[in-house]
Enzyme design. Structure first.
Site, PDB file in Angstrom:
ATOM      1  N   GLU A  16      -5.643  -2.193  -2.151  1.00 30.84           N
ATOM      2  CA  GLU A  16      -4.586  -3.112  -2.547  1.00 30.84           C
ATOM      3  C   GLU A  16      -4.292  -4.155  -1.470  1.00 30.84           C
ATOM      4  O   GLU A  16      -4.147  -5.334  -1.757  1.00 30.84           O
ATOM      5  CB  GLU A  16      -3.324  -2.281  -2.839  1.00 30.84           C
ATOM      6  CG  GLU A  16      -2.072  -3.076  -3.153  1.00 30.84           C
ATOM      7  CD  GLU A  16      -2.141  -3.733  -4.515  1.00 30.84           C
ATOM      8  OE1 GLU A  16      -2.957  -3.279  -5.333  1.00 30.84           O
ATOM      9  OE2 GLU A  16      -1.387  -4.696  -4.749  1.00 30.84           O
ATOM     10  N   ASP A  17      -4.227  -3.722  -0.229  1.00 28.56           N
ATOM     11  CA  ASP A  17      -3.691  -4.592   0.826  1.00 28.56           C
ATOM     12  C   ASP A  17      -4.695  -5.099   1.857  1.00 28.56           C
ATOM     13  O   ASP A  17      -4.338  -5.900   2.713  1.00 28.56           O
ATOM     14  CB  ASP A  17      -2.569  -3.853   1.588  1.00 28.56           C
ATOM     15  CG  ASP A  17      -1.375  -3.590   0.695  1.00 28.56           C
ATOM     16  OD1 ASP A  17      -1.233  -4.312  -0.303  1.00 28.56           O
ATOM     17  OD2 ASP A  17      -0.607  -2.659   0.980  1.00 28.56           O
TER      18      ASP A  17
END
Ligand code: MN
Length: 726
Positions: free
Chosen positions: A89-90
């Protein structure tokens, strides 16, 4: 990207070592090496990233992995996935990177988790639907997601207030019921408590304060209550631990709301738990009942308050024996009795089966439930919000067994009716159901079924689903099928109605525009054109006055609003005080720091024997008083006593426009319950700021006024300022 300081790097190492200390003995070398690899990878991937609190980001995945290991007791695969859960996700690493380095199992879980990240601001229901779809794929995804949410809730203080409220609401809406359904009681309690703290800060503080206040009294009670039980258990050579815990603030508040009682009327804020070290030679059930009989020999039980979750465990796997007994001083105390094994299940829920490699129990308990969810998800017509409503209802329900005439068993939620069962068997049976033979007796379609009933559905060709059925049908399946049948019918009405409206407009030579339709809708008080078409289609609306309606001038918004607000207006509610010692001769003043007005939550501070100052519960001064001189704080409440008005300051901001001050004063002067004392305005390069000082009677009046002021063109911000002077 900022580099971490030496201190921060040390902090990361410390947190990781703390976590390792708790898991080191549980896994072999090979598994520990995998966990280590995952940590090092995640640490490198998140390097330089920070959380809202400013601390290094990696602290979060470590904390989530810690929860997964300690509170959920899950295995190394899930721990690895927890450490990696925000990587895709990051950071720039992909699903494939994870797959290559950690294998398919871990990658699938991380992928499931990545799918779940989404902004709840819009499409909230759809995101939730995703959560549930994922749940039916691999429960471990949801378990990590719950751990993730728990840590985010634990660190919520670093978010902006409006985000806090939103996240807390979401947690109560979805994660609490999920934790409940999965039997994760400890986590469910913690999530509830944290959500409550941020969603209703005043109420939370108040209850925590009151609990704190009664601590000495309670400690005495606990000691006096537990000792005889301990002595008796010892005499019988029963090995066990006796612990006590307070109900959390949320459950107390919930009870106060539901039953409309005050804090002092909640009797069972205390629960005692006896956890038996089970002996292999006697059945666990027997051992628990033996202890129950020891307890009830000492204290008188409330007969209707014995609950046996051992003979029939809850659908989420919970097993325990609960009894409420009369303790010293006539106080009711809840006693929970269970074995060590049951306690682990109670704490870790389904995850406990998972951990004990008792996958069969895990699946046989959870599978039918997941099958039902899948069935709901496959219904293409299900509206996302309706789906969630129904889903939530089913999260909390327990199940009963219903038998077909052939003897096939069906699991149905408690309170299911004949209609529910008919739809459970087949949509056609449901649509044509007129009643049933229940244990060979005739009953109507509304009849509620009991555990063990044998049911034969009776049908008739002429029967059709009716709207009233939604009043008693409770299962997702039945309700959505009933709704579907109306959607179909309604579609036909809408089409027919649309034709009629178009025809009528043509007859009077009016062009069919959205404004024309809006005018007609507003005349008949309908919210949208579908409603209009459907009512015309059914024949309820004849449209005889059509020409008249269209020629009519529409009511101005202001007039309509005015009518509405007059109706809504409540009686003024000034103050009487204090609640506990209602003495006539007590005089009160309103605190200058927060200037409370009727309707707001308040507390009183005893200045002297008969003088009280009233603060808002969220006032900073009051918080200070509460912590330093808590014994002088008394309950306060607004009552219908006498009419009085309060000076209040409202702050306005916006873009400067000719006439805006006039508009503001105009709105205020139309409010007959509000008097203006002063108005101060200043302009700076097209931006104006100002304060209006008003006498008002209640929060309701204030709320309505703020609403109206906000609607003025150019006004951007309207807020109440507690302090009257800067
Ligand atoms: Mn996370």
């Amino acid at each position: 990207m900022q580099h971490f300081t030496q201190a921060e790097l040390r902090e990361i190492e410390d947190r990781y070592q703390d976590f390792l200390k708790d898991i080191r003995n549980k896994f072999d070398k090979e598994r520990l090496a995998k966990i280590d690899k995952a940590f090092n990878f995640a640490n490198a991937a998140h390097n330089g990233m920070r959380r809202k609190s400013g601390e290094p980001y990696i602290i979060h995945p470590i904390a989530v992995a810690h929860i997964v290991a300690k509170k959920l007791g899950l295995g190394s695969t899930t721990i690895v996935a927890a450490l990696l859960h925000d990587v895709v996700e990051d950071t720039e690493f992909t699903d494939e990177d994870i797959r290559n380095m950690f294998g398919d199992k871990v990658a699938d879980i991380v992928k499931g988790l990545t799918k779940l990240t989404g902004d709840f601001d819009y499409k909230q229901a759809h995101t939730l639907k995703k959560v549930i779809t994922t749940l039916s794929e691999d429960v471990r995804v949801i378990l990590v997601k719950i751990a993730d949410r728990l840590h985010n809730m634990q660190t919520l203080e670093f978010m902006r207030p409006h985000k806090q409220v939103k996240i807390a609401g979401e947690t109560l809406f979805l994660y609490v019921p999920l934790a409940h359904r999965l039997g994760l009681y400890a986590i469910k309690n913690e999530l509830e408590e944290l959500s409550f703290k941020y969603k209703h800060p005043e109420e939370y503080q108040k209850i925590v304060y009151m609990l704190h206040n009664k601590e000495a009294q309670r400690n005495y009670l606990v000691h006096e209550f537990i000792q005889p039980i301990k002595d008796s258990l010892k005499a019988e050579h029963i090995e066990c631990t006796v612990s006590h815990r307070l109900k959390n603030a949320y459950s107390i508040w919930n009870k106060m709301q539901k039953k409309g009682v005050s804090f002092n009327e909640i009797y069972d804020i205390l629960a005692i738990r006896i956890i038996i070290k089970e002996k292999p030679e006697v059945s666990e059930k027997r051992q628990c009942f033996d202890v129950l009989s020891l307890v009830t020999d000492i204290y008188k039980p409330r007969p209707e308050r014995i609950r046996d979750w051992i003979t029939t465990p809850k659908p989420n796997g919970y097993e325990s024996l609960h009894v409420t007994v009369m303790g010293p001083g006539g106080k009711w105390v809840e006693v929970q009795i269970r074995t060590e094994r049951m306690d682990k299940v109670a704490e870790h829920g389904f995850a406990a089966h998972y951990r004990y490699k008792d996958i069969r129990t895990f699946e046989s308990e959870l599978d039918p439930w997941i099958d039902k969810i899948k069935e709901q998800l496959n219904n293409p017509n299900a509206d996302a919000f309706e789906f969630l409503d129904d889903f939530k209802r089913n999260l909390y329900s327990t199940e009963i067994s219903i038998f077909s005439p052939k003897g096939d068993e069906f699991k149905m939620p408690v309170k299911s009716t004949v209609a529910d069962f008919a739809y459970e068997l087949h949509t056609d049976l449901g649509n044509h159901c007129i009643g049933a033979k229940v244990n060979n007796k005739l009953f109507p379609i509304t009849h509620r079924l009991e555990n063990g009933d044998q049911v034969e559905i009776l049908t008739s060709e002429n029967q059709k689903p009716k709207l009233e059925w939604l009043d008693f049908a409770i299962t997702v399946k039945a309700r959505s099928k009933i709704k579907d049948s109306f959607k179909e019918e309604n579609k036909q009405h809408i089409e027919k109605g649309k034709e009629i409206v178009e025809q009528k407009l043509k007859e009077i030579k009016i062009t069919n525009t959205s404004n024309v339709i809006k005018k007609i809708c507003s005349f008949y008080n309908l919210t949208n054109k579908e409603q209009l078409y459907s009512e015309v289609g059914i024949g309820v609306l004849k449209l005889d006055e059509l020409l008249d309606i269209i020629g009519r001038k529409s009511l101005s918004k202001l007039v309509k609003y005015w009518n509405l607000s007059v109706k809504k207006r409540k009686k003024d509610e000034p103050l009487l005080l204090p609640k506990e010692e209602q003495q006539e001769d007590i005089s009160y003043t309103l605190a200058k720091c927060c200037n409370p007005i009727p309707g707001e939550q308040v507390l009183g501070f005893l200045e002297s024997d008969n003088e009280v100052t009233i603060h808002r519960t969220d006032c900073k001064e009051a918080a200070l008083l509460l912590s330093s001189q808590g014994d002088k704080v008394v309950d306060a409440q607004w009552t219908n006593f006498k009419k009085q008005s309060y000076l209040t300051r409202i702050h306005l901001e916006g873009t400067d426009r000719i006439g805006i001050v006039n508009n503001v004063t105009e709105v205020i002067s139309k409010e007959h319950n509000i008097n203006m004392r002063a108005i101060k305005m200043e302009n700076q390069e097209g931006i104006f700021k100002g304060d209006v000082f008003l006498y008002i009677h209640s929060t309701e009046d204030l709320r309505l006024l703020i609403e109206k002021l906000s609607k003025i063109k150019g006004i951007e911000k309207v807020t109440r300022i507690e302090k009257l002077n800067d």
